[in-house]
Design a protein around this motif. Structure first.
Motif, PDB file in Angstrom:
ATOM      1  N   UNK A 144      44.267  17.861 -16.757  1.00 43.00           N
ATOM      2  CA  UNK A 144      44.849  16.927 -17.712  1.00 43.00           C
ATOM      3  C   UNK A 144      46.349  16.865 -17.510  1.00 43.00           C
ATOM      4  N   UNK A 145      46.910  15.715 -17.771  1.00 42.24           N
ATOM      5  CA  UNK A 145      48.359  15.607 -17.660  1.00 42.24           C
ATOM      6  C   UNK A 145      49.009  16.000 -18.979  1.00 42.24           C
ATOM      7  N   UNK A 146      50.335  16.078 -18.988  1.00 42.58           N
ATOM      8  CA  UNK A 146      51.070  16.553 -20.162  1.00 42.58           C
ATOM      9  C   UNK A 146      51.371  15.465 -21.186  1.00 42.58           C
ATOM     10  N   UNK A 147      51.034  14.207 -20.916  1.00 42.21           N
ATOM     11  CA  UNK A 147      51.319  13.124 -21.841  1.00 42.21           C
ATOM     12  C   UNK A 147      50.378  13.162 -23.034  1.00 42.21           C
ATOM     13  N   UNK A 148      50.803  12.531 -24.104  1.00 38.74           N
ATOM     14  CA  UNK A 148      49.950  12.417 -25.290  1.00 38.74           C
ATOM     15  C   UNK A 148      48.848  11.407 -25.018  1.00 38.74           C
ATOM     16  N   UNK A 149      47.632  11.769 -25.368  1.00 37.58           N
ATOM     17  CA  UNK A 149      46.513  10.852 -25.210  1.00 37.58           C
ATOM     18  C   UNK A 149      45.341  11.336 -26.057  1.00 37.58           C
ATOM     19  N   UNK A 150      44.334  10.519 -26.120  1.00 40.46           N
ATOM     20  CA  UNK A 150      43.121  10.870 -26.851  1.00 40.46           C
ATOM     21  C   UNK A 150      42.081  11.417 -25.886  1.00 40.46           C
ATOM     22  N   UNK A 151      41.273  12.334 -26.368  1.00 35.50           N
ATOM     23  CA  UNK A 151      40.181  12.884 -25.571  1.00 35.50           C
ATOM     24  C   UNK A 151      38.915  12.905 -26.422  1.00 35.50           C
ATOM     25  N   UNK A 152      37.778  12.784 -25.756  1.00 36.91           N
ATOM     26  CA  UNK A 152      36.494  12.906 -26.441  1.00 36.91           C
ATOM     27  C   UNK A 152      36.018  14.330 -26.224  1.00 36.91           C
ATOM     28  N   UNK A 153      35.702  15.020 -27.320  1.00 37.80           N
ATOM     29  CA  UNK A 153      35.236  16.399 -27.237  1.00 37.80           C
ATOM     30  C   UNK A 153      33.829  16.502 -27.808  1.00 37.80           C
ATOM     31  N   UNK A 154      33.093  17.523 -27.358  1.00 37.45           N
ATOM     32  CA  UNK A 154      31.723  17.745 -27.825  1.00 37.45           C
ATOM     33  C   UNK A 154      31.665  19.082 -28.547  1.00 37.45           C
ATOM     34  N   UNK A 155      31.148  19.079 -29.753  1.00 37.05           N
ATOM     35  CA  UNK A 155      30.972  20.303 -30.533  1.00 37.05           C
ATOM     36  C   UNK A 155      29.938  21.188 -29.839  1.00 37.05           C
ATOM     37  N   UNK A 156      30.252  22.465 -29.691  1.00 36.01           N
ATOM     38  CA  UNK A 156      29.347  23.393 -29.022  1.00 36.01           C
ATOM     39  C   UNK A 156      28.163  23.791 -29.900  1.00 36.01           C
ATOM     40  N   UNK A 157      28.266  23.581 -31.200  1.00 35.68           N
ATOM     41  CA  UNK A 157      27.168  23.941 -32.108  1.00 35.68           C
ATOM     42  C   UNK A 157      26.143  22.820 -32.267  1.00 35.68           C
ATOM     43  N   UNK A 158      26.619  21.604 -32.578  1.00 36.71           N
ATOM     44  CA  UNK A 158      25.687  20.517 -32.885  1.00 36.71           C
ATOM     45  C   UNK A 158      25.704  19.382 -31.859  1.00 36.71           C
ATOM     46  N   UNK A 159      26.572  19.474 -30.864  1.00 33.63           N
ATOM     47  CA  UNK A 159      26.704  18.492 -29.784  1.00 33.63           C
ATOM     48  C   UNK A 159      27.219  17.131 -30.243  1.00 33.63           C
ATOM     49  N   UNK A 160      27.777  17.047 -31.451  1.00 28.21           N
ATOM     50  CA  UNK A 160      28.419  15.827 -31.916  1.00 28.21           C
ATOM     51  C   UNK A 160      29.665  15.571 -31.067  1.00 28.21           C
TER      52      UNK A 160
END
Length: 57
Positions: free
Chosen positions: A1-17
């Motif tokens: 990842x670069x150092x600029x501000x941006x949005x990322x999509x993350x996945x919950x490790x418990x419920x996979x949301x």
């Protein structure tokens, strides 16, 4: 990842949301389904405590 501000999509490790979060979040972000902590602020780039699925430009 670069150092600029941006949005990322993350996945919950418990419920996979998947959620879109800001990589420099200033507040703790919890999963909207199960409440697991996904992101912890650090004063700069946030500490992401879940799997990053994709970066959003």
């Amino acid at each position: 990842m670069n150092e600029e501000s941006h949005f990322v999509k993350v996945k919950c490790e418990d419920c996979e949301n998947e959620q879109v979060i800001f990589n420099k979040a200033s507040t703790e972000i919890k999963c909207s389904i199960c409440g697991r902590t996904l992101v912890v602020p650090t004063g700069g780039r946030a500490e992401i405590k879940s799997q990053v699925v994709e970066e959003i430009d």
